[in-house]
Design a protein around this motif. Sequence first.
Motif, PDB file in Angstrom:
ATOM      1  N   LEU A   1       7.215 -11.301  -5.078  1.00 13.19           N
ATOM      2  CA  LEU A   1       7.156 -11.332  -3.618  1.00 13.19           C
ATOM      3  C   LEU A   1       7.918 -12.518  -3.033  1.00 13.19           C
ATOM      4  N   SER A   2       7.838 -13.669  -3.682  1.00 10.13           N
ATOM      5  CA  SER A   2       8.563 -14.828  -3.166  1.00 10.13           C
ATOM      6  C   SER A   2      10.065 -14.678  -3.371  1.00 10.13           C
ATOM      7  N   THR A   3      10.469 -13.988  -4.420  1.00  9.96           N
ATOM      8  CA  THR A   3      11.889 -13.710  -4.615  1.00  9.96           C
ATOM      9  C   THR A   3      12.402 -12.787  -3.503  1.00  9.96           C
ATOM     10  N   ALA A   4      11.624 -11.781  -3.179  1.00 12.58           N
ATOM     11  CA  ALA A   4      12.008 -10.880  -2.086  1.00 12.58           C
ATOM     12  C   ALA A   4      12.053 -11.637  -0.757  1.00 12.58           C
ATOM     13  N   ALA A   5      11.106 -12.525  -0.539  1.00 12.10           N
ATOM     14  CA  ALA A   5      11.092 -13.312   0.699  1.00 12.10           C
ATOM     15  C   ALA A   5      12.301 -14.245   0.760  1.00 12.10           C
ATOM     16  N   ALA A   6      12.700 -14.796  -0.376  1.00 17.25           N
ATOM     17  CA  ALA A   6      13.875 -15.671  -0.416  1.00 17.25           C
ATOM     18  C   ALA A   6      15.133 -14.886  -0.064  1.00 17.25           C
ATOM     19  N   VAL A   7      15.254 -13.678  -0.598  1.00 16.59           N
ATOM     20  CA  VAL A   7      16.424 -12.853  -0.296  1.00 16.59           C
ATOM     21  C   VAL A   7      16.473 -12.532   1.192  1.00 16.59           C
ATOM     22  N   VAL A   8      15.350 -12.158   1.741  1.00 11.58           N
ATOM     23  CA  VAL A   8      15.304 -11.830   3.172  1.00 11.58           C
ATOM     24  C   VAL A   8      15.644 -13.057   4.014  1.00 11.58           C
TER      25      VAL A   8
END
Length: 66
Positions: free
Chosen positions: A14-21
């Motif tokens: 989830l934090s990886t996805a948030a970083a990408v966004v």
Amino acid sequence: MPRLALYALVVCVLSTAAAVVAFVQGSLLGIVWVLLAGLTSNMAWYYARRARAEEKQAKAAVAPTA
């Protein structure tokens, strides 16, 4: 896989996805998300490895020695 390792892995994804966004939107807050992803990745690795070692130790304790 132990429960704590699964929780850490979920937070990592989830934090990886948030970083990408965040980076796509041009926000530097993504740096914090990348750091959190790294931390939780290490936590997941640690808990999984610790559980594997404990399981191996328990099997060695039960097995008779020749």
